[in-house]
Design a protein around this motif. Structure first.
Motif, PDB file in Angstrom:
ATOM      1  N   MET A 191      -5.713   5.071  -8.759  1.00 21.56           N
ATOM      2  CA  MET A 191      -4.979   4.336  -7.892  1.00 21.56           C
ATOM      3  C   MET A 191      -5.053   5.097  -6.491  1.00 21.56           C
ATOM      4  SD  MET A 191      -3.665   1.464  -8.648  1.00 21.56           S
ATOM      5  CE  MET A 191      -2.154   1.100  -7.642  1.00 21.56           C
ATOM      6  N   LEU A 192      -4.988   6.416  -6.684  1.00 24.80           N
ATOM      7  CA  LEU A 192      -5.165   7.149  -5.478  1.00 24.80           C
ATOM      8  C   LEU A 192      -6.463   6.993  -4.610  1.00 24.80           C
ATOM      9  CD1 LEU A 192      -4.211   9.569  -3.535  1.00 24.80           C
ATOM     10  CD2 LEU A 192      -5.136  11.073  -4.809  1.00 24.80           C
ATOM     11  N   ALA A 193      -7.478   6.585  -5.381  1.00 23.93           N
ATOM     12  CA  ALA A 193      -8.861   6.281  -4.972  1.00 23.93           C
ATOM     13  C   ALA A 193      -8.849   4.972  -4.084  1.00 23.93           C
ATOM     14  CB  ALA A 193      -9.741   6.279  -6.144  1.00 23.93           C
ATOM     15  N   CYS A 194      -8.010   4.270  -4.621  1.00 22.72           N
ATOM     16  CA  CYS A 194      -7.941   2.760  -3.741  1.00 22.72           C
ATOM     17  C   CYS A 194      -7.128   2.869  -2.426  1.00 22.72           C
ATOM     18  CB  CYS A 194      -7.291   1.867  -4.625  1.00 22.72           C
ATOM     19  SG  CYS A 194      -8.080   1.336  -6.112  1.00 22.72           S
ATOM     20  N   CYS A 195      -6.490   3.944  -2.222  1.00 22.17           N
ATOM     21  CA  CYS A 195      -5.760   4.053  -0.873  1.00 22.17           C
ATOM     22  C   CYS A 195      -6.746   4.057   0.261  1.00 22.17           C
ATOM     23  CB  CYS A 195      -5.053   5.310  -0.788  1.00 22.17           C
ATOM     24  SG  CYS A 195      -3.627   5.215  -2.118  1.00 22.17           S
ATOM     25  N   VAL A 209      -7.135  -1.706  -0.866  1.00 26.15           N
ATOM     26  CA  VAL A 209      -6.942  -1.929  -2.357  1.00 26.15           C
ATOM     27  C   VAL A 209      -5.751  -1.652  -2.939  1.00 26.15           C
ATOM     28  CG1 VAL A 209      -8.163  -1.748  -4.583  1.00 26.15           C
ATOM     29  CG2 VAL A 209      -9.673  -1.916  -2.435  1.00 26.15           C
ATOM     30  N   PHE A 210      -5.216  -0.610  -2.678  1.00 27.22           N
ATOM     31  CA  PHE A 210      -3.971  -0.251  -3.282  1.00 27.22           C
ATOM     32  C   PHE A 210      -2.887  -1.018  -2.824  1.00 27.22           C
ATOM     33  CE2 PHE A 210       0.251   1.882  -3.047  1.00 27.22           C
ATOM     34  CZ  PHE A 210       0.235   2.554  -3.994  1.00 27.22           C
ATOM     35  N   GLY A 211      -2.809  -1.582  -1.529  1.00 24.71           N
ATOM     36  CA  GLY A 211      -1.895  -2.741  -1.304  1.00 24.71           C
ATOM     37  C   GLY A 211      -1.967  -3.772  -1.914  1.00 24.71           C
ATOM     38  N   HIS A 212      -3.231  -4.161  -1.854  1.00 20.31           N
ATOM     39  CA  HIS A 212      -3.548  -5.587  -2.611  1.00 20.31           C
ATOM     40  C   HIS A 212      -3.207  -5.665  -4.183  1.00 20.31           C
ATOM     41  CE1 HIS A 212      -5.612  -9.282  -4.001  1.00 20.31           C
ATOM     42  NE2 HIS A 212      -6.121  -8.595  -4.719  1.00 20.31           N
ATOM     43  N   ILE A 213      -3.506  -4.442  -4.868  1.00 17.65           N
ATOM     44  CA  ILE A 213      -3.001  -4.351  -6.139  1.00 17.65           C
ATOM     45  C   ILE A 213      -1.416  -4.365  -6.124  1.00 17.65           C
ATOM     46  CG2 ILE A 213      -2.795  -2.546  -8.036  1.00 17.65           C
ATOM     47  CD1 ILE A 213      -5.940  -1.879  -7.651  1.00 17.65           C
ATOM     48  N   ALA A 238     -13.019   0.882  -5.613  1.00 20.52           N
ATOM     49  CA  ALA A 238     -13.105   2.187  -5.079  1.00 20.52           C
ATOM     50  C   ALA A 238     -14.428   2.704  -5.245  1.00 20.52           C
ATOM     51  CB  ALA A 238     -11.894   2.943  -5.524  1.00 20.52           C
ATOM     52  N   LEU A 239     -15.311   2.137  -6.180  1.00 21.56           N
ATOM     53  CA  LEU A 239     -16.568   2.795  -6.838  1.00 21.56           C
ATOM     54  C   LEU A 239     -17.628   2.380  -6.254  1.00 21.56           C
ATOM     55  CD1 LEU A 239     -15.598   3.364 -10.427  1.00 21.56           C
ATOM     56  CD2 LEU A 239     -15.373   5.058  -8.667  1.00 21.56           C
ATOM     57  N   THR A 240     -17.437   1.088  -5.332  1.00 25.15           N
ATOM     58  CA  THR A 240     -18.595   0.495  -4.790  1.00 25.15           C
ATOM     59  C   THR A 240     -19.067   1.265  -3.683  1.00 25.15           C
ATOM     60  OG1 THR A 240     -17.218  -1.013  -3.288  1.00 25.15           O
ATOM     61  CG2 THR A 240     -17.726  -1.985  -5.482  1.00 25.15           C
ATOM     62  N   PRO A 241     -20.612   1.051  -3.320  1.00 27.30           N
ATOM     63  CA  PRO A 241     -21.089   1.926  -2.159  1.00 27.30           C
ATOM     64  C   PRO A 241     -20.089   1.589  -0.851  1.00 27.30           C
ATOM     65  CG  PRO A 241     -22.835   0.921  -3.639  1.00 27.30           C
ATOM     66  CD  PRO A 241     -21.410   0.291  -4.002  1.00 27.30           C
ATOM     67  N   GLN A 242     -19.740   2.788  -0.308  1.00 23.62           N
ATOM     68  CA  GLN A 242     -19.140   2.601   0.812  1.00 23.62           C
ATOM     69  C   GLN A 242     -19.762   1.873   2.105  1.00 23.62           C
ATOM     70  OE1 GLN A 242     -17.176   6.255   2.018  1.00 23.62           O
ATOM     71  NE2 GLN A 242     -16.016   5.744   4.160  1.00 23.62           N
ATOM     72  N   GLU A 243     -21.079   1.850   2.189  1.00 28.26           N
ATOM     73  CA  GLU A 243     -21.696   1.226   3.421  1.00 28.26           C
ATOM     74  C   GLU A 243     -21.783  -0.302   3.158  1.00 28.26           C
ATOM     75  OE1 GLU A 243     -24.978   2.773   0.105  1.00 28.26           O
ATOM     76  OE2 GLU A 243     -22.942   3.628   1.142  1.00 28.26           O
TER      77      GLU A 243
END
Length: 375
Positions: A191-195, A209-213, A238-243
């Motif tokens: 969950m932290l990774a989704c912030c 993503v955190f807020g959406h969840i 949170a694991l998809t490529p940032q670009e």
């Protein structure tokens, strides 16, 4: 011997809420005297004596007295006792905090004494949406996290607090309070990774993503398993490529591992872990149900029905922004399940399975003729 109704039962009585669990405190009596008066009481505690009598727990005051016991409890709203004459005995701030809707630690060392209380406090924030954490509560939670005091605890204890929060009226507050106090790590690293990760293109999402969840969790409040599925469904973003952000192509498959990892870390029941994996992998297919080919629909419905998650996945899809699809899926499922193989086509192993699948595809397509377009 004096026996007090203690803790959450008294709190709920004063709030006018239903009382489910009743715990008692025994004072001015030793264990022998208590068991002599109540011979059916069963001792279950070892290091700390606890008796079970008629489904309720009976314990002795921590610190040697009722007053000290109230001081050593977690939150002031839980530090209240009711004696056999109907007299209230409470922490000095308990009744004011109960009336004002404040979650406050009983002492300066409440969270430090048992850092799992940080998760317990977050759970109470979910159970009591109108109550606000006091500054000293957030400060103690933050200090425990910074000192690394949240790490070395039985996973089951943290998992129990989460499961109670999942069943609460506003489950998102569990994570929101932990985020505010810096307490998501190490137990909720996913969950932290989704912030601060954009949930999607601005025309569809105005939160990370955190807020959406959290938003989807609250829409599904009332069903703990569905709320857990809401937690799990977008962890892969949170694991998809940032670009590629704010788009998250392929996040469904990427989400299966963090959903499973989080559930296993917290020792959640198997049904939760499997439902979380299914939520991560299948929620986008369910959300795009109208666009699916008959073969894809058949395969999706069979996978969901095998885990008895059909209605829940489509309700998750509705909360995720794709409403109105469950009625169609339920109709299609009835159609698919009515299909039967002829007797002479059974017991042929994989060939029978393929024929049955094709017949189901044809049924959804409204034709009895096999068609390659159904694949």
């Amino acid at each position: 011997m004096e026996i007090y109704l203690i803790g959450g039962a008294v709190r709920d009585l004063l709030l006018g809420r239903p009382v489910t669990d009743r715990d008692y405190l025994v004072d001015h009596a030793d264990q022998d005297l208590f068991q002599g008066r109540y011979p059916t009481a069963r001792l279950v505690g070892k290091s700390f004596p606890v008796f079970i009598l008629d489904g309720s727990e009976y314990a002795w005051p921590r610190g040697g007295s009722l007053e000290k016991d109230l001081e050593l409890r977690d939150l002031t709203i839980n530090a209240i006792a009711l004696d056999e004459n109907g007299v209230i005995h409470a922490h000095p701030k308990a009744l004011n905090d109960l009336q004002a809707g404040v979650l406050r630690p009983c002492s300066l060392w409440s969270i430090n004494d048992d850092p799992v209380r940080a998760f317990r406090a977050a759970r109470f924030a979910a159970q009591f949406p109108d109550f606000s954490p006091s500054p000293e509560l957030l400060e103690q939670m933050r200090a425990a996290a910074l000192k690394g005091r949240l790490k070395s605890h039985a996973p089951e204890r943290v998992g129990r607090e989460l499961q109670k929060a999942l069943a609460a009226p506003k489950p998102s507050r569990f994570f929101e309070i932990l985020r505010l106090a810096g307490c998501l790590s190490p137990w909720f690293d996913e969950m932290l990774a989704c912030c601060d990760v954009p949930a999607g293109p601005p025309e569809y999402h105005d939160k990370d993503v955190f807020g959406h969840i959290c938003q989807v969790m609250d829409q599904l409040a009332g069903d703990a398993l569905m709320v857990w599925m809401a937690v799990a469904h977008d962890l892969g973003k949170a694991l998809t490529p940032q670009e590629g952000w704010p788009s998250h192509h392929g996040h469904e498959k990427l989400g299966k591992v963090p959903a499973r990892t989080l559930g296993r870390r917290l020792r959640l029941p198997r049904v939760f872990i499997e439902a979380g994996e299914m939520a991560a992998v299948e929620h986008m297919l369910a959300g795009n149900y109208d666009e699916l080919r008959p073969g894809t629909k058949v395969d999706l419905l069979m996978r969901l029905e095998a885990k008895r998650l059909t209605s829940r996945i489509f309700k998750l899809a509705a909360a995720d922004g794709h409403p109105g699809l469950y009625t169609k899926a339920k109709r299609d499922l009835r159609t698919v399940l009515k299909v039967r193989l002829p007797d002479d086509k059974r017991d042929m192993g994989e060939a029978s399975g393929e024929m049955l699948r094709q017949m189901r595809c044809d049924a959804l397509a409204g034709t009895d003729k096999p068609s390659q377009s159904h694949q």
